[in-house]
Design a protein around this motif. Structure first.
Motif, PDB file in Angstrom:
ATOM      1  N   LEU A 163       0.829  -1.202   0.000  1.00  0.00           N
ATOM      2  CA  LEU A 163       0.000   0.000   0.000  1.00  0.00           C
ATOM      3  C   LEU A 163       0.869   1.259   0.000  1.00  0.00           C
ATOM      4  CD1 LEU A 163      -2.616  -1.093   2.692  1.00  0.00           C
ATOM      5  CD2 LEU A 163      -2.758  -1.340   0.202  1.00  0.00           C
ATOM      6  N   ILE A 164       0.325   2.315  -0.571  1.00  0.00           N
ATOM      7  CA  ILE A 164       0.976   3.621  -0.521  1.00  0.00           C
ATOM      8  C   ILE A 164       0.477   4.335   0.727  1.00  0.00           C
ATOM      9  CG2 ILE A 164       1.330   5.816  -1.699  1.00  0.00           C
ATOM     10  CD1 ILE A 164       0.703   4.386  -4.324  1.00  0.00           C
ATOM     11  N   ALA A 165       1.401   4.727   1.591  1.00  0.00           N
ATOM     12  CA  ALA A 165       1.059   5.419   2.833  1.00  0.00           C
ATOM     13  C   ALA A 165       1.389   6.896   2.677  1.00  0.00           C
ATOM     14  CB  ALA A 165       1.835   4.813   3.997  1.00  0.00           C
ATOM     15  N   ILE A 166       0.360   7.746   2.744  1.00  0.00           N
ATOM     16  CA  ILE A 166       0.507   9.175   2.457  1.00  0.00           C
ATOM     17  C   ILE A 166       0.123   9.987   3.696  1.00  0.00           C
ATOM     18  CG2 ILE A 166      -0.164  11.032   0.895  1.00  0.00           C
ATOM     19  CD1 ILE A 166      -1.130   8.890  -1.054  1.00  0.00           C
ATOM     20  N   PRO A 167       0.970  10.904   4.138  1.00  0.00           N
ATOM     21  CA  PRO A 167       0.572  11.783   5.248  1.00  0.00           C
ATOM     22  C   PRO A 167      -0.715  12.530   4.898  1.00  0.00           C
ATOM     23  CG  PRO A 167       2.901  12.049   4.730  1.00  0.00           C
ATOM     24  CD  PRO A 167       2.316  11.211   3.637  1.00  0.00           C
ATOM     25  N   ASN A 168      -1.603  12.659   5.855  1.00  0.00           N
ATOM     26  CA  ASN A 168      -2.886  13.331   5.588  1.00  0.00           C
ATOM     27  C   ASN A 168      -2.718  14.777   5.145  1.00  0.00           C
ATOM     28  OD1 ASN A 168      -4.503  11.155   6.039  1.00  0.00           O
ATOM     29  ND2 ASN A 168      -4.971  11.657   8.169  1.00  0.00           N
ATOM     30  N   THR A 169      -1.576  15.381   5.478  1.00  0.00           N
ATOM     31  CA  THR A 169      -1.327  16.768   5.080  1.00  0.00           C
ATOM     32  C   THR A 169      -0.915  16.896   3.621  1.00  0.00           C
ATOM     33  OG1 THR A 169       0.949  16.533   5.898  1.00  0.00           O
ATOM     34  CG2 THR A 169      -0.682  17.458   7.420  1.00  0.00           C
ATOM     35  N   HIS A 170      -0.637  15.793   2.953  1.00  0.00           N
ATOM     36  CA  HIS A 170      -0.191  15.815   1.560  1.00  0.00           C
ATOM     37  C   HIS A 170      -1.398  15.899   0.637  1.00  0.00           C
ATOM     38  CE1 HIS A 170       1.827  14.616  -2.154  1.00  0.00           C
ATOM     39  NE2 HIS A 170       2.994  14.793  -1.539  1.00  0.00           N
ATOM     40  N   HIS A 171      -1.263  16.635  -0.463  1.00  0.00           N
ATOM     41  CA  HIS A 171      -2.401  16.833  -1.356  1.00  0.00           C
ATOM     42  C   HIS A 171      -2.892  15.534  -1.984  1.00  0.00           C
ATOM     43  CE1 HIS A 171      -0.296  16.427  -5.300  1.00  0.00           C
ATOM     44  NE2 HIS A 171       0.764  16.823  -4.605  1.00  0.00           N
ATOM     45  N   ILE A 230       6.536   8.552   8.078  1.00  0.00           N
ATOM     46  CA  ILE A 230       5.407   8.929   7.223  1.00  0.00           C
ATOM     47  C   ILE A 230       4.401   9.742   8.037  1.00  0.00           C
ATOM     48  CG2 ILE A 230       3.577   8.061   5.707  1.00  0.00           C
ATOM     49  CD1 ILE A 230       5.329   5.503   5.394  1.00  0.00           C
ATOM     50  N   GLU A 231       4.139   9.296   9.267  1.00  0.00           N
ATOM     51  CA  GLU A 231       3.236  10.031  10.146  1.00  0.00           C
ATOM     52  C   GLU A 231       3.712  11.471  10.369  1.00  0.00           C
ATOM     53  OE1 GLU A 231       1.322   6.693  13.112  1.00  0.00           O
ATOM     54  OE2 GLU A 231       3.268   7.545  13.614  1.00  0.00           O
ATOM     55  N   ALA A 232       5.027  11.628  10.441  1.00  0.00           N
ATOM     56  CA  ALA A 232       5.600  12.952  10.689  1.00  0.00           C
ATOM     57  C   ALA A 232       5.581  13.836   9.445  1.00  0.00           C
ATOM     58  CB  ALA A 232       7.033  12.812  11.209  1.00  0.00           C
ATOM     59  N   LYS A 253      -3.027   9.842  11.153  1.00  0.00           N
ATOM     60  CA  LYS A 253      -2.287  10.872  10.421  1.00  0.00           C
ATOM     61  C   LYS A 253      -1.874  10.412   9.022  1.00  0.00           C
ATOM     62  CE  LYS A 253      -0.264  12.778  14.675  1.00  0.00           C
ATOM     63  NZ  LYS A 253       1.013  13.053  15.390  1.00  0.00           N
ATOM     64  N   VAL A 254      -2.170   9.151   8.703  1.00  0.00           N
ATOM     65  CA  VAL A 254      -1.708   8.566   7.439  1.00  0.00           C
ATOM     66  C   VAL A 254      -2.889   7.988   6.673  1.00  0.00           C
ATOM     67  CG1 VAL A 254      -0.278   6.774   6.399  1.00  0.00           C
ATOM     68  CG2 VAL A 254       0.582   8.089   8.341  1.00  0.00           C
ATOM     69  N   ARG A 255      -2.900   8.215   5.371  1.00  0.00           N
ATOM     70  CA  ARG A 255      -3.905   7.622   4.473  1.00  0.00           C
ATOM     71  C   ARG A 255      -3.262   6.459   3.735  1.00  0.00           C
ATOM     72  NH1 ARG A 255      -7.964   9.529   0.819  1.00  0.00           N
ATOM     73  NH2 ARG A 255      -9.226   7.658   0.347  1.00  0.00           N
TER      74      ARG A 255
END
Length: 306
Positions: A163-171, A230-232, A253-255
């Motif tokens: 899976l791709i783990a993306i910080p929630n702050t990333h577009h 990633i969370e950070a 914090k991660v999608r």
């Protein structure tokens, strides 16, 4: 030809040094030399070229070595089977593992169900695991495909999505599930395991096929520890689903999103062909199958609820 002669020959063949071989076998060098010479007399040809205390397998020795190793392996398999038949309660298991993220849960279940069965685990890379299995030094391996040696058999126990783990702050975290294409990660700061890990190889190959070279700003040896970065918000990562366990276990914090096209690794149980599988090893395989069947069900539920 004696069993002891074969055992001594194999050790000397691997070390190619009489003194070192004698020390490892806890015998005198003169006793070892006599045993090797008696074997050579028995087969009728020299097996080594001798240069002082150094020995080098000659063409005869190279032809004889795999046969000797196979004979010793088969005898050890027979001994293990007889011990298992006579004292099944004393059975034990030796494991080699390249996929560490799921191991604590597997061993916990195994110990709860079979507290009387001792085990020993070696964490290692795939090539070392294959070598240990081939030599009979371990009973079962737990790894990811591919397995390279023809002497080994394997059973696929899980198709594990990466899976791709993306910080929630990333577009890109605003994308809907199944809308994120891999080529959208071109130029992004990525977090992943180092080269040589199967997960990394899969990701790099997929990125290249998508038309870009991935840009890693952080590489590690332990996938389970990458989630904190990633969370950070340090970067975007690729994490096997089994390393995350369930979506609820991972930080809010991660999608987590599947890539398009999907990335998948196959987790396998591995053993040497024609090996006697002890009762303990059979029970361990049953526990592993059950664990990954549950993991597959959890992943299916996560996908249905996403």
């Amino acid at each position: 030809m004696e069993l002891l002669q074969l055992q001594y020959f194999v050790r000397v063949a691997h070390l190619e040094h009489m003194t070192e071989a004698a020390q490892s076998l806890y015998v005198t060098q003169s006793s070892l030399s006599r045993t090797i010479r008696r074997l050579e007399e028995s087969v009728g040809v020299p097996l080594f070229d001798r240069i002082g205390k150094k020995l080098k397998l000659n063409a005869y020795g190279q032809a004889f070595l795999p046969r000797a190793e196979k004979a010793l392996f088969e005898l050890e398999q027979g001994r293990q089977k007889l011990l298992d038949m006579r004292h099944p309660e004393q059975s034990s298991i030796r494991l080699a593992v390249t996929n560490a993220s799921t191991l604590p849960q597997i061993l916990q279940t195994f110990r709860e169900q079979y507290p009387h069965i001792p085990f020993h685990v070696q964490m290692c890379a795939t090539d070392e695991m294959e070598s240990l299995l081939e030599k009979g030094d371990v009973d079962i391996g737990l790894a990811s495909l591919p397995i390279h040696r023809d002497t080994l058999e394997y059973e696929i126990v899980l198709n594990d999505p990466i899976l791709i783990a993306i910080p929630n702050t990333h577009h890109l975290a605003q994308k809907r599930v199944n809308e994120l294409s891999l080529n959208e990660l071109a130029g992004e700061s990525l977090i992943g395991v180092k080269r040589g890990y199967h997960t990394r190889d899969l990701v790099d190959q997929a990125c290249t096929k998508a038309g870009f070279v991935p840009t890693y700003i952080l590489e590690g040896n332990e996938p389970a520890r990458l989630g904190a970065f990633i969370e950070a918000g340090i970067g975007i990562g690729f994490l096997p689903a089994t390393g995350i366990q369930t979506a609820d276990d991972f930080s809010s914090k991660v999608r987590l999103m599947p890539s398009q096209p999907p990335l998948m690794r196959q987790i396998v149980l591995v053993w040497r062909q024609e090996t006697y599988i002890s009762q303990a090893a059979q029970e361990f395989r049953r526990v592993v199958r059950g664990h990954f069947a549950k993991s597959a069900e959890n992943q299916k539920n996560y996908e249905n609820n996403s």
